[in-house]
Write an enzyme that holds these catalytic residues in place. Structure first.
Site, PDB file in Angstrom:
ATOM      1  N   HIS A 265     -10.623 -20.240 -21.015  1.00 56.12           N
ATOM      2  CA  HIS A 265     -11.349 -20.701 -19.953  1.00 56.12           C
ATOM      3  C   HIS A 265     -11.210 -20.128 -18.659  1.00 56.12           C
ATOM      4  O   HIS A 265     -10.720 -20.144 -17.689  1.00 56.12           O
ATOM      5  CB  HIS A 265     -10.585 -22.185 -19.804  1.00 56.12           C
TER       6      HIS A 265
ATOM      7  N   LEU B  55     -16.798 -16.186 -15.111  1.00 56.83           N
ATOM      8  CA  LEU B  55     -17.227 -14.796 -14.587  1.00 56.83           C
ATOM      9  C   LEU B  55     -18.341 -14.702 -13.859  1.00 56.83           C
ATOM     10  O   LEU B  55     -18.423 -13.727 -13.189  1.00 56.83           O
ATOM     11  CB  LEU B  55     -17.284 -13.931 -15.960  1.00 56.83           C
ATOM     12  N   ARG B  56     -18.855 -15.907 -13.432  1.00 58.20           N
ATOM     13  CA  ARG B  56     -20.071 -15.921 -12.412  1.00 58.20           C
ATOM     14  C   ARG B  56     -21.360 -15.195 -12.400  1.00 58.20           C
ATOM     15  O   ARG B  56     -22.069 -15.175 -11.618  1.00 58.20           O
ATOM     16  CB  ARG B  56     -19.313 -15.598 -10.883  1.00 58.20           C
TER      17      ARG B  56
ATOM     18  N   ASN C 254     -21.630 -22.290 -16.472  1.00 55.02           N
ATOM     19  CA  ASN C 254     -22.055 -22.518 -15.265  1.00 55.02           C
ATOM     20  C   ASN C 254     -22.350 -21.697 -14.284  1.00 55.02           C
ATOM     21  O   ASN C 254     -21.998 -21.364 -13.146  1.00 55.02           O
ATOM     22  CB  ASN C 254     -21.157 -23.696 -14.586  1.00 55.02           C
TER      23      ASN C 254
ATOM     24  N   ASP D 202      -8.435 -21.440 -16.329  1.00 57.57           N
ATOM     25  CA  ASP D 202      -9.571 -21.751 -15.577  1.00 57.57           C
ATOM     26  C   ASP D 202      -9.954 -20.999 -14.331  1.00 57.57           C
ATOM     27  O   ASP D 202     -10.229 -21.605 -13.256  1.00 57.57           O
ATOM     28  CB  ASP D 202      -9.463 -23.153 -14.926  1.00 57.57           C
TER      29      ASP D 202
ATOM     30  N   PHE E  76     -14.359 -26.528  -5.499  1.00 55.76           N
ATOM     31  CA  PHE E  76     -12.923 -26.340  -6.083  1.00 55.76           C
ATOM     32  C   PHE E  76     -12.946 -25.095  -6.961  1.00 55.76           C
ATOM     33  O   PHE E  76     -13.744 -24.486  -7.325  1.00 55.76           O
ATOM     34  CB  PHE E  76     -13.307 -27.771  -7.269  1.00 55.76           C
TER      35      PHE E  76
END
Lengths: 312, 430
Positions: free
Chosen positions: B58, B61-62, B92, B303, B321
């Site tokens: 989880h 890596l953006r 995401n 995460d 977050f």
């Protein structure tokens, strides 16, 4: 003594520091009562009020406090400044500091914003209300008012009634009165009381009649109509019946109980007009005392260390 | 290149093996013993743990879209430095990983970086908007290891049920970030006395638990494998434990921050401690530790959620977050769980390698001859103070700055090649 750079909240203060702040406000109040309400103490100091929320009394109170002490003051509004261009609080604070601000008074809708600003600038920061976190100068003026009327704070029973969930005034007063040795009771519907409230040291009530029994001080909080739209309570009619201060309810409190309200009031909702205008209510004196307390703070945070002498 | 890792304590959860021995690597796989020649690198790992390459199932890596926070190259560099040889990345990004081309792009960029295995996780719904199913089978063919809408959980129970029916057919696991937004509202931290003190809006435990319950019920009905991401409450641990007893195909993960920190870590509005699900109460932390010990929680995952300094240097309500976890995970597992006796070293390694490999259906978690030479060497006694400036990752948003950790990765080997070697670790190579 008050040795902090800023005033961000009551929770982090000691009883001694609170007493010292209140003591310093006594000679300030004397200045306000004079014919010529001005002393040169803060000449050459600059106070900026930076308000991201509408406010008439708190902002006006700080501005007058600065003027009575001969400080220069300017007002910056969240709406009219470069904030609307997307400038961060950090950058806004650095800019105000570069303009020469010695004190920045911040009102902000988000909890912790004054802490962020205080970390970002060398100027003293006064929290003039941050979300539901704290409103320390309101608590100081409330304690000042009660102390003046009752002679002291220890042992008093203080009831705070209304929307505790969203109230920074309630939180600051819980910390302040508790530290000063008073018993604090909070009362409101379950949906307007935040989780874990009893861990603050306050006693929690849902029934107003029980919360008021023998109370020496009653602090009524403003209920906002929009909370109804958020589904937090059924409506003003029922709210007023359960949590409005009436003559009958006032009779449950101590015979000389003080009635307070941080304003602005909803007459006929949380407080009936006859009580608001009665001699039991000290709501207008709270406003005057607010200026005195804020003068004391501006004085102490700009380098005034010892007790202020009004006749210097 | 050939490699011999000598005298280490071999921890192989797939074989249940825990013994001191030498490990041989040849041509990218673990091999039978051989005589070293001039091409052989010999590493003395005496006193160290030699484990299968760790897998973090989880991470964020953006890339593409948020390269200022992290890239596939910097994120896998952080993985290697943290002892991870593989990471599964959430969809995401911008655009969202919701089609074959996006999955292939991640695989291409990961191969270019060449620092760790990257297992793309595909979105369940197009754009993760929760309206219609994405092309799940097509993404699966392209190499999607699992499916998740992560931070934007599918709110419509009917759609989630159909997603599970479809993924059950593909035998692909659905990873669920359980959060009922109608209960979480605009909360920013754990609902409780500390949120009340700070005047911040709370996220109740029920926001997570209501959806854990929903998804377990749907998994039982559809027979789809379900993995609950970042369990944060005692109630969620109980729900998973109870479902496993009934034979539901459910697994769960916990993060180092959720088994280490409570809501008090928010301190004086520290936005690096703003994370979703939020840091909870002391009883929740204890329940997660118990769940890790008794097997209710299968996996430790970080995460890893990088954000830039400026994004976090704002009002608490406005800060995004998330926190970075790849480079502190092993240290926290050893400091908080192994040295305290919550987990044995072999159990910890299992939750960091074999279990995530099995859930994702990827190779890993084994040190048998013939297995890919993905290897992590951990010095269980090496200590350091967390210093974000030393991170290989691009973002430094950690709540653990200044914390003393004991038990650190010192060597990371991916497919037989050394991708990270700690300086001055005392592990001697010749």
């Amino acid at each position: 003594m008050y040795k902090h750079k800023d005033l961000l909240g009551i929770r982090v203060l000691s009883a001694e520091e609170i007493s010292f702040l209140l003591d310093t406000a006594v000679p300030m109040k004397e200045i306000i009562k004079r014919q010529i309400k001005k002393v040169p103490t803060l000449r050459g100091k600059t106070v900026v009020t930076l308000f991201y929320e509408n406010s008439t009394r708190t902002r006006g109170s700080f501005e007058l406090a600065a003027k009575y002490l001969s400080a220069d003051s300017i007002n910056v509004s969240g709406a009219s400044s470069s904030v609307t261009k997307g400038e961060s609080l950090y950058d806004t604070g650095r800019t105000l500091q570069s303009l020469g601000a010695d004190v920045i008074v911040l009102r902000h809708p988000m909890p912790g914003a004054p802490r962020l600003l205080a970390r970002s600038v060398q100027a003293a920061v006064i929290n003039a209300g941050d979300g539901a976190h704290e409103h320390p100068t309101q608590a100081l003026l409330d304690m000042f008012t009660v102390r003046e009327k009752k002679g002291g704070l220890a042992g008093l029973r203080v009831a705070i009634v209304g929307d505790i969930l969203h109230s920074r005034v309630a939180r600051s007063n819980i910390w302040g009165f508790t530290k000063m040795g008073a018993e604090v009771r909070v009362c409101g519907p379950a949906t307007l009381l935040p989780a874990g409230l009893e861990e603050t040291g306050a006693r929690v009530f849902h029934q107003m009649d029980r919360a008021l029994e023998g109370a020496d001080v009653i602090i009524m909080l403003r209920i906002q109509k929009e909370r109804q739209q958020q589904g937090l309570f059924p409506g003003l009619r029922e709210y007023s019946r359960l949590y409005g201060l009436s003559s009958r309810r006032l009779s449950l409190a101590a015979g000389d109980a003080l009635v307070m309200h941080p304003g602005p009031m909803n007459r006929g909702v949380e407080i009936t007009a006859d009580i608001a205008d009665s001699n039991r209510a000290v709501i207008e004196e709270q406003v005057t005392n607010g200026v005195a307390v804020r003068m004391a703070l501006l004085y102490l945070l700009t380098g005034g260390g010892a007790h202020f002498e009004a006749n210097h | 290149m050939k490699l011999i890792i000598k005298n280490g304590r071999i921890l192989d959860p797939a074989a249940g093996r825990d013994e001191t021995a030498d490990l041989y690597v040849d041509h990218g796989v673990i091999s039978a013993p051989f005589q070293p020649d001039q091409d052989t690198k010999i590493i003395d790992a005496a006193g160290r743990l030699v484990t299968p390459g760790l897998i973090d199932m989880h991470v964020h890596l953006r890339e593409p879209g948020f390269e200022y926070k992290e890239t596939i190259a910097t994120g896998t560099a952080a993985a290697a430095r943290g002892g991870f040889t593989g990471v599964a990345c959430m969809p995401n990004t911008e655009p969202v990983t919701d089609n074959r081309v996006a999955v292939e792009y991640i695989n291409k960029r990961a191969a270019e970086a060449g620092l760790a295995h990257v297992y793309p996780i595909g979105a369940i719904t197009r754009g993760s908007l929760g309206k219609e199913l994405a092309e799940l089978a097509d993404m699966r063919e392209a190499g999607a290891a699992a499916f998740s809408d992560d931070g934007r959980p599918v709110p419509d129970a009917g759609l989630m049920r159909r997603a599970m029916q479809y993924c059950g057919m593909l035998d692909a696991v659905i990873i669920s970030h359980c959060e009922d937004k109608s209960l979480a509202g605009d909360g920013v931290m754990h609902e409780g006395a500390y949120a009340t003190t700070l005047g911040l809006k709370g996220i109740p435990a029920s926001a997570e638990e209501a959806m854990v319950a929903r998804d377990i019920i749907l998994a039982a009905e559809t027979k789809c494998p379900l993995h609950i991401a970042h369990v944060s409450t005692a109630g969620s641990v109980s729900l998973v434990r109870e479902a496993k007893k009934r034979g539901v195909r459910v697994t769960a993960e916990a993060t180092p921050h959720h088994f280490t920190l409570t809501d008090r870590a928010v301190g004086d509005f520290d936005t690096n401690a703003k994370v979703n699900p939020p840091l909870r109460g002391e009883a929740d932390v204890q329940a997660i530790r118990e769940g890790l010990a008794d097997g209710a929680i299968d996996v430790i995952a970080t995460d890893h959620a990088p954000h830039s300094f400026d994004e976090k240097n704002v009002e608490f309500d406005l800060a995004p977050f998330g926190l970075v976890g790849l480079e502190t995970a092993v240290g926290l597992v050893w400091t908080e769980l192994v040295h305290t006796g919550v987990l044995t070293p072999l159990q910890a390694v299992q939750k960091l390698s074999l279990n995530p490999a099995r859930i994702l259906g990827v190779t890993g978690g084994a040190l048998a001859v013939g297995a890919p030479a993905d290897i992590t060497v951990i010095d269980p006694l090496l200590e350091e103070t967390v210093n974000p400036a030393a991170f290989a990752g691009k973002s430094k948003n950690t709540p653990f700055t200044g914390r003393r950790l004991k038990g650190l990765p010192v060597l990371t080997v991916v497919a037989g090649e050394i991708k990270y070697e700690r300086q001055n670790s005392g592990v001697r190579s010749q």
